[in-house]
Motif scaffolding. Sequence first.
Motif, PDB file in Angstrom:
ATOM      1  N   ILE B 265       0.836  -1.185   0.000  1.00 48.37           N
ATOM      2  CA  ILE B 265       0.000   0.000   0.000  1.00 48.37           C
ATOM      3  C   ILE B 265       0.880   1.248   0.000  1.00 48.37           C
ATOM      4  CG2 ILE B 265      -1.999  -1.068   1.062  1.00 48.37           C
ATOM      5  CD1 ILE B 265      -1.043  -0.148   3.775  1.00 48.37           C
ATOM      6  N   THR B 266       0.344   2.345  -0.556  1.00 51.01           N
ATOM      7  CA  THR B 266       1.169   3.545  -0.760  1.00 51.01           C
ATOM      8  C   THR B 266       0.998   4.576   0.341  1.00 51.01           C
ATOM      9  OG1 THR B 266      -0.571   4.666  -2.000  1.00 51.01           O
ATOM     10  CG2 THR B 266       0.936   3.271  -3.259  1.00 51.01           C
ATOM     11  N   PHE B 267       0.102   4.337   1.294  1.00 52.39           N
ATOM     12  CA  PHE B 267      -0.194   5.334   2.326  1.00 52.39           C
ATOM     13  C   PHE B 267      -0.549   6.673   1.700  1.00 52.39           C
ATOM     14  CE2 PHE B 267       2.193   2.098   4.555  1.00 52.39           C
ATOM     15  CZ  PHE B 267       1.422   1.917   5.691  1.00 52.39           C
ATOM     16  N   GLY B 268      -1.548   6.616   0.828  1.00 53.75           N
ATOM     17  CA  GLY B 268      -2.027   7.819   0.173  1.00 53.75           C
ATOM     18  C   GLY B 268      -3.445   7.620  -0.300  1.00 53.75           C
ATOM     19  N   PHE B 269      -3.920   8.550  -1.127  1.00 53.94           N
ATOM     20  CA  PHE B 269      -5.310   8.503  -1.563  1.00 53.94           C
ATOM     21  C   PHE B 269      -5.459   8.117  -3.029  1.00 53.94           C
ATOM     22  CE2 PHE B 269      -5.364  11.289   2.200  1.00 53.94           C
ATOM     23  CZ  PHE B 269      -6.174  10.502   2.999  1.00 53.94           C
ATOM     24  N   ASP B 270      -4.354   7.664  -3.646  1.00 56.77           N
ATOM     25  CA  ASP B 270      -4.498   7.081  -4.975  1.00 56.77           C
ATOM     26  C   ASP B 270      -5.221   5.744  -4.841  1.00 56.77           C
ATOM     27  OD1 ASP B 270      -3.270   9.178  -6.204  1.00 56.77           O
ATOM     28  OD2 ASP B 270      -1.277   8.272  -6.195  1.00 56.77           O
ATOM     29  N   ALA B 271      -5.582   5.186  -5.978  1.00 59.26           N
ATOM     30  CA  ALA B 271      -6.318   3.923  -5.957  1.00 59.26           C
ATOM     31  C   ALA B 271      -5.357   2.773  -5.673  1.00 59.26           C
ATOM     32  CB  ALA B 271      -7.039   3.718  -7.281  1.00 59.26           C
ATOM     33  N   ASP B 272      -5.102   2.504  -4.398  1.00 61.81           N
ATOM     34  CA  ASP B 272      -4.245   1.385  -4.020  1.00 61.81           C
ATOM     35  C   ASP B 272      -4.887   0.045  -4.353  1.00 61.81           C
ATOM     36  OD1 ASP B 272      -2.096   2.725  -3.053  1.00 61.81           O
ATOM     37  OD2 ASP B 272      -2.486   2.321  -0.931  1.00 61.81           O
ATOM     38  N   PHE B 273      -6.186  -0.025  -4.080  1.00 62.60           N
ATOM     39  CA  PHE B 273      -6.883  -1.296  -4.234  1.00 62.60           C
ATOM     40  C   PHE B 273      -7.511  -1.391  -5.626  1.00 62.60           C
ATOM     41  CE2 PHE B 273      -6.948  -0.454   0.361  1.00 62.60           C
ATOM     42  CZ  PHE B 273      -6.407  -1.636   0.847  1.00 62.60           C
ATOM     43  N   VAL B 275     -10.264  -2.604  -6.422  1.00 64.98           N
ATOM     44  CA  VAL B 275     -11.684  -2.266  -6.422  1.00 64.98           C
ATOM     45  C   VAL B 275     -11.885  -0.756  -6.542  1.00 64.98           C
ATOM     46  CG1 VAL B 275     -11.937  -2.133  -3.888  1.00 64.98           C
ATOM     47  CG2 VAL B 275     -13.903  -2.748  -5.299  1.00 64.98           C
ATOM     48  N   GLU B 276     -10.941   0.028  -6.021  1.00 70.81           N
ATOM     49  CA  GLU B 276     -11.029   1.486  -6.161  1.00 70.81           C
ATOM     50  C   GLU B 276     -10.825   1.902  -7.615  1.00 70.81           C
ATOM     51  OE1 GLU B 276      -9.279   3.561  -2.300  1.00 70.81           O
ATOM     52  OE2 GLU B 276      -7.856   2.146  -3.154  1.00 70.81           O
TER      53      GLU B 276
END
Lengths: 402, 402
Positions: B265-273, B275-276
Motif C-alpha cells: 500500500i502507498t499510504f495515500g489517496f491514490d487507488a491502491d486497491f 476495487v477502487e
Amino acid sequence: MITPPAYTDSSGTDNTGTSPLVLPGKRMVLGADRPMPLDGGGQLGPFTVAYQTYGTLNADKSNAILVCHALTGDQYVADRHPITGKPGWWEMLVGPGKPVDTDRFFVICSNVIGGCMGSTGPHDVNPATGQPYAIDFPVITIGDMVRAQTLLIDALGIDQLFCVIGGSMGGMQVLQWAVAHPERVFAAVPIATAARHSAQNIAFHEVGRQAIMADPDWRDGAYQRADTNPARGLAVARMAAHITYLSEAALHRKFGRNLQSRQAITFGFDADFQVESYLRYQGASFVDRFDANSYLYITRAMDYFDLAAEHGGQLAQAFRVNGRGTPVRFCLASFSSDWLFPTSESRAVVHALNAVAANVSFVEIETDKGHDAFLLDEPEFHQVMRGFINGCADHRGLKRRV
Amino acid sequence: MITPPAYTDSSGTDNTGTSPLVLPGKRMVLGADRPMPLDGGGQLGPFTVAYQTYGTLNADKSNAILVCHALTGDQYVADRHPITGKPGWWEMLVGPGKPVDTDRFFVICSNVIGGCMGSTGPHDVNPATGQPYAIDFPVITIGDMVRAQTLLIDALGIDQLFCVIGGSMGGMQVLQWAVAHPERVFAAVPIATAARHSAQNIAFHEVGRQAIMADPDWRDGAYQRADTNPARGLAVARMAAHITYLSEAALHRKFGRNLQSRQAITFGFDADFQVESYLRYQGASFVDRFDANSYLYITRAMDYFDLAAEHGGQLAQAFRVNGRGTPVRFCLASFSSDWLFPTSESRAVVHALNAVAANVSFVEIETDKGHDAFLLDEPEFHQVMRGFINGCADHRGLKRRV
C-alpha cells in the motif's frame, strides 16, 4: 477523576522536556520527547490526544476500560456533545449502573489521531510549515491510532487496561490492541467489526472520498487556507455511508415509501419521500461537526486494516503469544441484519481465536437495525455486555464499586 | 426488417398531419398530432423515440418481442454501441440462435423517454423556449415510458406484442405493460425487478441525485447553456450505484483486497486497491455516454414506481382484468445474491399473480453475481428464458423461423 500526573502542566504553553503535557479540557500532548513512529514510515510528534473520562480510577489502576470510537464518533461517549448538544453516543451502554458501569470502572475514550475533535489531525497546524496539515498529514492506520492510545494510557499511569471495547472501527482498534499489546489488555470486546476491511466496504469508502475530492471547495485538501469547505461533497459521502449503517428492513420499517407531506408525489426533485429527507438531514448535520480531510484519513485507515496480512496471511497467528494462545479474554458480538460488518466477519475472528484455544465467547444478536444496532437500544446486546464485563471483573478481583 | 409504414416520411423535415414520422437512424416522431398525456399531469409532443430492431416482423405481426432497458441501458441490445464501441448489452440473450432468437422473433428496443440516446429527454431542445429542456423537462414515470412505447408499437402496426422482457427498470416496464395493456401482451418476463421501489433503493438514488446536484457544474440543471458538465457528480453517482449492482461475494471474488500494483500500500489517496481503480473507471467511462439530467429523471421514475398504489394498495388487483386473472403468461426470474432487487420482491409479484390464478412461473437463479447477473453469463438463466419463450411461441403458433 484521576489526578493529573505530577509532570504535567495545565497551562498548555510550556511543553518542555520529555514529558506529556495536559491541556485544559482533557487534552494530552504526547510524543514531544520522542515522536511516535507511524506504520507508513513517518513519525508524528508532538501531537495532541483529546479524551474524556468517566468514573474513578482505583488505587492499583486496574479498573480502566478504554472505549474506542467508530469512524465518525468521538470521545463524548457519555456526556453531552459540545457541538451538537446531543447526549453521548454510547450513553445506553456507559454510565452509572449501565452495562459499562462507571460506579465500578474508570472509562476512557480518546479521539483518534487523524480526527477532528481535539486530537491532532489534518485540520491542525503543521509545525513544519505553520499552515494546516491538510493532505500533508501522514496517512495513518488503525495501528497508529492504537499506538497513540498506548501513549495516553502510559501517561495516565495505567499498565494494563481491564477492558478495551468498541464497535465498527472501534472494534478494529480493540482487535489491534489485543494483538499488539496482549499483556496490556485483560479483556477485549470487539463489536460489529472485522479483522480486515472487505472489498465492498473499501468501495463504499472510495465513493465517499471521491465525493469529497470532487467538490471544487475541497481545493486539493487546502480548503482551510482558501477559506472554503467541501460541505456538499462531505454531505454526499455521509449520505452514502449512512445507508450502509442501516438494514433494508429498518429503512422499510422506518420509512417505507412514506411521503413527506400527506399529499401525493410532487413530480419533482424535492424530497418527496421521508427517506430522502432523512438522508439529506443526515448529510447536512454531519458537515457541522466533521472535517472533510479527517473523513478521508479515517476511512483510509479502515481500508488498510488487515490483521492477518501482518501475520503471514494467517489470522490465527495474530492471536499467538509466545507460541501459545493469547491470554486476552474475548467477547464478540455481531448483529444479524448488519450487512456492513456481517456476522461472517466476526465468525472469522472467533474461528481464529478457537484455533489458538483462546478464551472467547460470541453472540449474534437478532435485530433488524443493521450495523447501527451497536449504538441503539438492544437489550439482549446490553445484557451480554453487562454479563461478560462483570464476569471478567469478578475474575480480575475488581470491587463492585470503586 | 420492417417496411416503414406508408404514411411515414424519412426526410425528417415534413412532419405534417396526424401521422408519426420516421427519421433516419430509427427514430420515430410521435405525439405530433396529439401530445401524449403524462402521469404528472402535463403532456409531451411531438417527441422522438429512438429504437433498434433485430430480426424480421412476420406477416401477421405476431412475433414481436419488446425488450425494455434498465436505468443506464439503451436501445443497442444486440449491436455495437455507437459511443462506446462495445457489443450490445444483451447479446448473450438476444441474437440468431440465442434464447431470444432473432431468427424466430422480431425484437424491438427503444430508448426510454427522458433518456439520452436519441429519445426525447432533458438534453433536447424545448420547442417552447428554443433552449434545452434541462429541468423544465416534465418528470416522467415508468407509466409514461410505457405509454411512449405503445405509440411506437402502434406506429409499427403491431397490435399485440408476443413478449415484453426486461431486467431491473426494464422489468418495471414489463410489469407496467402487463398491467396497463394486458390485451397487447401475450407473455411477460420481468427479471430482477420489483412492483415498487424500496426505501433503500430510493435512498441510493437520492445519493446519486444529490451527488449530481452538488456539482457546481450542474448549474441548476442548465449546464448545456453554461457549456459545463457535472461529470464529477455524475461519476460519483455512478460509482455509488455500481456497488449496488454487484454482490459482496462478487466484489470479494473479483477484487478482494488485491492491490493495483504488486507492491505494498502507498499510504495515500491514490487507488491502491483494484476495487477502487475499477470503481473510478466505472464512473469516468459512464460520463462519456450518459447525461446527468437524464440520470435524475430516470432514477426519479423508478422511485415513483409502485404498481399496488394505483390499485388500492393491493398488488393482486393490478393483475385483475374484467374481474378475472390477467391472461398474460408470466415468467419471473431473480438472482440469489441480488440485494438491490432481492428475490423477495419477485416473490411478492408471484404471490399477487397466484392470488388471481394467473399463469406464472418463477425461478431464482443461484449465483454470486448480484443484480448485474441478468446481464452476464448465467447459463441456467438463459436456459429458463429459452424454454419459456419458445414454449409460449409454440403455444402462440409461431413458426420456428420467420
